[in-house]
Motif scaffolding. Structure first.
Motif, mmCIF file in Angstrom:
data_model
loop_
_atom_site.group_PDB
_atom_site.id
_atom_site.type_symbol
_atom_site.label_atom_id
_atom_site.label_comp_id
_atom_site.label_asym_id
_atom_site.label_seq_id
_atom_site.Cartn_x
_atom_site.Cartn_y
_atom_site.Cartn_z
ATOM 1 N N VAL A 1 31.154 -63.560 -14.231
ATOM 2 C CA VAL A 1 31.369 -62.315 -13.516
ATOM 3 C C VAL A 1 32.687 -61.702 -14.007
ATOM 4 C CG1 VAL A 1 29.859 -62.968 -11.739
ATOM 5 C CG2 VAL A 1 32.302 -63.257 -11.573
ATOM 6 N N GLY A 2 33.394 -62.123 -14.664
ATOM 7 C CA GLY A 2 34.725 -61.634 -15.233
ATOM 8 C C GLY A 2 35.906 -61.475 -14.014
ATOM 9 N N HIS A 3 36.740 -60.549 -13.950
ATOM 10 C CA HIS A 3 37.668 -60.516 -13.076
ATOM 11 C C HIS A 3 37.607 -59.050 -12.424
ATOM 12 C CE1 HIS A 3 39.546 -64.231 -14.334
ATOM 13 N NE2 HIS A 3 39.092 -63.842 -15.420
ATOM 14 N N PRO A 4 36.896 -58.640 -11.157
ATOM 15 C CA PRO A 4 36.798 -57.531 -10.810
ATOM 16 C C PRO A 4 37.968 -56.901 -10.025
ATOM 17 C CG PRO A 4 35.775 -59.161 -9.239
ATOM 18 C CD PRO A 4 36.280 -60.163 -10.602
ATOM 19 N N ASP A 5 38.280 -55.839 -10.306
ATOM 20 C CA ASP A 5 39.591 -55.139 -9.989
ATOM 21 C C ASP A 5 39.105 -54.058 -9.403
ATOM 22 O OD1 ASP A 5 39.123 -53.907 -12.207
ATOM 23 O OD2 ASP A 5 40.936 -54.347 -13.148
ATOM 24 N N ILE B 1 36.394 -58.235 6.358
ATOM 25 C CA ILE B 1 35.654 -58.539 5.113
ATOM 26 C C ILE B 1 37.046 -58.679 3.865
ATOM 27 C CG2 ILE B 1 35.265 -56.153 4.595
ATOM 28 C CD1 ILE B 1 32.952 -59.155 3.869
ATOM 29 N N GLU B 2 36.841 -59.714 3.013
ATOM 30 C CA GLU B 2 37.690 -59.822 2.128
ATOM 31 C C GLU B 2 37.230 -60.365 0.673
ATOM 32 O OE1 GLU B 2 41.409 -61.554 3.666
ATOM 33 O OE2 GLU B 2 41.242 -60.497 5.502
ATOM 34 N N LEU B 3 37.702 -59.971 -0.124
ATOM 35 C CA LEU B 3 37.580 -60.547 -1.650
ATOM 36 C C LEU B 3 38.220 -61.900 -1.568
ATOM 37 C CD1 LEU B 3 36.999 -60.702 -4.760
ATOM 38 C CD2 LEU B 3 39.234 -59.500 -5.008
ATOM 39 N N VAL B 4 37.623 -63.212 -1.946
ATOM 40 C CA VAL B 4 38.027 -64.431 -1.784
ATOM 41 C C VAL B 4 38.349 -64.742 -3.394
ATOM 42 C CG1 VAL B 4 38.100 -66.920 -1.315
ATOM 43 C CG2 VAL B 4 37.046 -64.956 0.217
ATOM 44 N N VAL B 5 39.512 -65.406 -4.093
ATOM 45 C CA VAL B 5 39.729 -65.879 -5.238
ATOM 46 C C VAL B 5 39.795 -67.408 -5.022
ATOM 47 C CG1 VAL B 5 41.419 -65.785 -7.088
ATOM 48 C CG2 VAL B 5 41.071 -63.749 -5.623
ATOM 49 N N ALA B 6 39.121 -68.073 -5.753
ATOM 50 C CA ALA B 6 38.869 -69.353 -6.107
ATOM 51 C C ALA B 6 39.887 -70.096 -7.030
ATOM 52 C CB ALA B 6 37.494 -69.932 -6.212
ATOM 53 N N ILE B 7 40.854 -70.888 -7.012
ATOM 54 C CA ILE B 7 41.804 -71.197 -7.985
ATOM 55 C C ILE B 7 41.122 -72.398 -8.662
ATOM 56 C CG2 ILE B 7 44.176 -72.057 -8.489
ATOM 57 C CD1 ILE B 7 44.311 -69.320 -7.785
ATOM 58 N N GLY B 8 41.230 -72.224 -10.220
ATOM 59 C CA GLY B 8 40.838 -73.367 -10.931
ATOM 60 C C GLY B 8 41.597 -74.091 -11.906
ATOM 61 N N ARG C 1 26.909 -58.591 7.682
ATOM 62 C CA ARG C 1 26.721 -58.847 6.110
ATOM 63 C C ARG C 1 27.591 -58.083 5.355
ATOM 64 N NH1 ARG C 1 22.438 -56.271 2.200
ATOM 65 N NH2 ARG C 1 22.262 -54.448 3.731
ATOM 66 N N GLY C 2 28.177 -58.987 4.600
ATOM 67 C CA GLY C 2 29.433 -58.346 3.950
ATOM 68 C C GLY C 2 28.965 -58.386 2.474
ATOM 69 N N HIS C 3 29.609 -57.698 1.547
ATOM 70 C CA HIS C 3 29.305 -57.311 -0.074
ATOM 71 C C HIS C 3 30.635 -56.831 -0.634
ATOM 72 C CE1 HIS C 3 26.922 -55.691 -3.130
ATOM 73 N NE2 HIS C 3 27.892 -54.775 -3.265
ATOM 74 N N VAL C 4 30.585 -57.524 -1.810
ATOM 75 C CA VAL C 4 31.649 -57.198 -3.019
ATOM 76 C C VAL C 4 30.858 -56.761 -4.190
ATOM 77 C CG1 VAL C 4 33.662 -57.442 -3.916
ATOM 78 C CG2 VAL C 4 33.701 -58.300 -1.832
ATOM 79 N N ASP C 5 30.862 -55.695 -4.660
ATOM 80 C CA ASP C 5 30.234 -55.516 -5.888
ATOM 81 C C ASP C 5 30.409 -56.488 -7.066
ATOM 82 O OD1 ASP C 5 29.172 -53.061 -5.065
ATOM 83 O OD2 ASP C 5 30.439 -51.775 -6.575
ATOM 84 N N GLY C 6 29.229 -57.122 -7.545
ATOM 85 C CA GLY C 6 29.274 -58.201 -8.457
ATOM 86 C C GLY C 6 29.359 -59.563 -8.107
ATOM 87 N N LEU C 7 29.624 -59.610 -6.695
ATOM 88 C CA LEU C 7 30.010 -60.911 -6.125
ATOM 89 C C LEU C 7 28.604 -61.336 -4.890
ATOM 90 C CD1 LEU C 7 33.837 -60.845 -5.700
ATOM 91 C CD2 LEU C 7 32.548 -61.618 -7.812
ATOM 92 N N GLY C 8 27.871 -60.456 -5.023
ATOM 93 C CA GLY C 8 26.675 -60.841 -4.183
ATOM 94 C C GLY C 8 27.074 -60.560 -2.729
ATOM 95 N N GLU C 9 26.591 -61.343 -1.756
ATOM 96 C CA GLU C 9 26.532 -60.978 -0.350
ATOM 97 C C GLU C 9 27.178 -62.364 0.617
ATOM 98 O OE1 GLU C 9 23.334 -58.662 1.190
ATOM 99 O OE2 GLU C 9 24.073 -56.744 0.030
ATOM 100 N N LEU C 10 27.637 -62.343 1.900
ATOM 101 C CA LEU C 10 27.660 -63.046 2.623
ATOM 102 C C LEU C 10 27.024 -62.764 4.258
ATOM 103 C CD1 LEU C 10 29.261 -65.562 4.198
ATOM 104 C CD2 LEU C 10 31.241 -64.297 4.164
#
Ligand code: MN
Length: 228
Positions: free
Chosen positions: A148-152, A80-87, A214-223
């Protein structure tokens, strides 16, 4: 432009609350970015510089997908990982400007053929076939940073069939998101459409056909995905 064979649509990830899709250009992944996971893999979690590997862009599959159990493995693992999308494009991005280049964040799974990866490590061969196979990058809907800002910090966890397998806090990342972007952009130019899988915490393990993840990161919902 005429093509000799039919061109394909860019692979894409959903954006939460929007009709538009986020087209995927490249997928970068960070290895060993949580100390407890580095230890469980038999490594010293001291702050060695981050290292990276890649998956093909069309390895993404969406929330709700059934992932086919891949060929050539008997050890399919979840990460399970936090994914960053570059803009925003950039090279040699300083850490204190890195977040300006982020479009948003998502919950992702770096699915791994652990037996092939372990064999490659032993033989000093590339990890590609252990990491970059078809459907190896499930990715939930992207939440725009503008919203959602930048979760750290905050919980990151994964359940398999309702049972917690991985659980940690984003604050435990060895290399933070800004530091990761700074390092990676010193190696390659980052461009919109690039996803960065930021590494997995401890508790990796095998999945079997029929398992529900089922994966989860606070503030980013689920997968959620199932293994078919
Ligand atoms: Mn990983």
């Amino acid at each position: 432009m005429a093509y000799a064979i039919p061109p394909w649509q860019p692979p894409a990830v959903a954006i939460d609350g929007a009709a538009e899709l986020y087209p995927v250009r490249r997928i970068y992944c960070v290895g060993r970015n949580y100390a407890a996971h580095a230890r469980e893999m038999g490594h010293d979690p001291d702050r060695e510089p981050p290292f990276f590997f890649m998956k093909p862009a069309d390895a993404v599959i969406p929330d709700g997908a059934a992932m086919a159990y891949p060929p050539a493995t008997s050890e399919l693992h979840h990460e399970i990982e936090l994914v960053v999308a570059i803009g925003g494009a950039g090279r040699d991005i300083p850490a204190d400007r890195a977040l300006e280049h982020v479009f948003g964040y998502a919950v992702g799974l770096d699915m791994t053929r652990r037996d092939l990866q372990s064999q490659a490590k032993k033989l000093g061969r590339p990890w590609d076939m252990g990491k970059g196979f078809d459907q190896s990058a499930p990715c939930g809907a992207i939440r725009p940073a503008a919203r959602v800002g930048h979760p750290d910090r905050g919980a990151i966890w994964l359940e398999v069939n309702g049972e917690i397998r991985q659980k940690a806090d984003l604050a435990d990342l060895i290399w933070s998101v800004p530091e990761t972007i700074a390092y990676l952009s010193g190696l390659v130019e980052l461009r919109p459409g690039d996803l960065i899988y930021t590494g997995t915490p401890e508790g990796i393990g095998p999945v079997a056909r029929g398992d529900r993840l089922r994966g989860h990161v606070d503030g980013l919902g689920e997968l959620s995905i199932t293994i078919g």
